[in-house]
Design an enzyme around this catalytic site. Structure first.
Site, mmCIF file in Angstrom:
data_model
loop_
_atom_site.group_PDB
_atom_site.id
_atom_site.type_symbol
_atom_site.label_atom_id
_atom_site.label_comp_id
_atom_site.label_asym_id
_atom_site.label_seq_id
_atom_site.Cartn_x
_atom_site.Cartn_y
_atom_site.Cartn_z
ATOM 1 C CB THR A 4 -0.828 0.025 1.302
ATOM 2 O OG1 THR A 4 -1.608 -1.144 1.343
ATOM 3 C CG2 THR A 4 -1.690 1.267 1.398
ATOM 4 C CB VAL A 30 -12.433 -3.988 2.563
ATOM 5 C CG1 VAL A 30 -11.891 -2.621 2.942
ATOM 6 C CG2 VAL A 30 -13.433 -3.850 1.421
ATOM 7 N N GLY A 31 -9.115 -4.324 3.051
ATOM 8 C CA GLY A 31 -8.028 -4.336 4.027
ATOM 9 C C GLY A 31 -8.094 -3.159 4.975
HETATM 10 N N1 GLY Z 1 -2.578 -2.997 3.600
HETATM 11 C C1 GLY Z 1 -3.303 -3.284 2.449
HETATM 12 C C2 GLY Z 1 -4.210 -4.407 2.541
HETATM 13 O O1 GLY Z 1 -4.068 -5.279 3.380
HETATM 14 O O2 GLY Z 1 -5.114 -4.457 1.741
#
Ligand code: GLY
Length: 318
Positions: free
Chosen positions: A151, A180-181
């Site tokens: 990300t 969704v993260g």
């Molecule tokens: N940090 C991004 C995700 O886990 O989607």
């Protein structure tokens, strides 16, 4: 005049340079953080953000993004949005609404369409080829489907003292549809308060969420810790706690900056980031967890590392 910006991964560097130029010229923190993330979203060789981002297991690029204004605490976010060039800009537009400021799936995509955001097929030939290759590997090898969740998360501080935070990601490669993260989740993927500072995360969202780590870092800075102390104290005990109580901890890394432009990072994996402020021009640094288990080693990046990275991200998909 004090200003600053910090962002996750080497991929953010060109955006950090752009944000630094804007901030040096007196630009506003929100504009700078959006511009920073837009640079990353538009670059096709970054495989976990924006155009060229890797798809879910069904071959659909689903993106998550968020924007936060550190003055007003306004937040906007999107989850599982499709076919939008700049998910973070949609999140920023949503941050102007008191209601309906976090939208997912078709509702988020429809909002982008209706409000004139650039729409495009985000699945590049290269990303599709990687997806097809992974499908073939999964059919023949006993391996985990998940890989890559880099990300972009960023914090900006402008010369008036305003701060902003933003994130953008295509999430976990081969994720399930609708997954969704942490990136659009307030306090997990990002948080910023101009009276204190901000933090943003990258890594395995499912584990970052378990600790609301971005908020925890800001809270600690609010109690007087430096950004580096806050990162170290929030991240390493949490990694240990996860290992003890959950049995494992995914990879994750956090960046933070306070409202004086001081910064910090913590990570449980090799982690590159880019940072600049009125004291030092934007530069790429590399961090590792310290051997003592509660500190962070930070070094300048080497040209060899940068050359190998460039080669790796542009290597043919075979
Ligand atoms: N940090 C991004 C995700 O886990 O989607």
């Amino acid at each position: 005049m004090t200003w600053g910006t910090i962002a996750t991964w080497r991929m953010a560097h060109d955006g950090v340079v752009k944000a630094s130029d804007l901030l040096t010229a007196g630009g506003q923190a929100g504009d700078a953080v959006e511009a920073l993330i837009n640079v990353v979203e538009a670059y096709p060789y970054y495989k976990s953000v924006g155009y060229g981002g890797l798809p879910n297991e069904e071959g659909v690029v689903e993106m998550d993004a968020a924007f936060m204004d550190g003055d007003t605490l306004a937040q906007g976010a999107v989850g599982g949005i499709h076919n939008v060039m700049h998910a973070v800009s949609v999140a920023r537009a949503l941050s102007h609404q008191h209601y309906n400021s976090f939208r997912v799936g078709d509702g988020a995509t429809k909002f982008a369409q209706l409000n004139g955001f650039e729409m495009t097929n985000m699945l590049t030939d290269r990303a599709k080829a990687r997806w097809q290759k992974r499908l073939a590997e999964l059919a023949t090898e006993n391996m985990t489907p998940y890989d890559g969740h880099d990300t972009v998360g960023a914090i900006t501080l402008d010369t008036t003292g305003s701060m902003a935070a933003a994130t953008s990601t295509s999430g976990l490669f081969m994720k399930k549809a609708g997954r969704v993260g942490d990136s659009p989740l307030s306090g997990s993927g990002y948080y910023v308060d101009s009276e204190i500072g901000g933090a943003a995360a990258t890594g395995l969202g499912e584990d970052i969420m378990k600790g609301c780590i971005s908020y925890e870092i800001v809270r600690r800075m609010g109690e007087g810790e430096t950004p580096q102390e806050a990162c170290d104290h929030a991240v390493y005990p949490f990694v240990a706690k996860l290992k003890k109580r959950y049995g494992k901890a995914g990879e994750f890394s956090l960046v933070a900056m306070n409202n004086r432009g001081e910064w910090g990072v913590a990570t449980n994996v090799e982690f590159t980031f880019s940072v600049g402020n009125d004291q030092a021009a934007p530069r790429i640094l590399i961090a590792h967890p310290g051997v003592d288990g509660h500190s962070t080693l930070i070094e300048p990046i080497t040209q060899d590392w940068l050359d190998a990275y460039e080669k790796r991200i542009k290597a043919p998909i075979e």
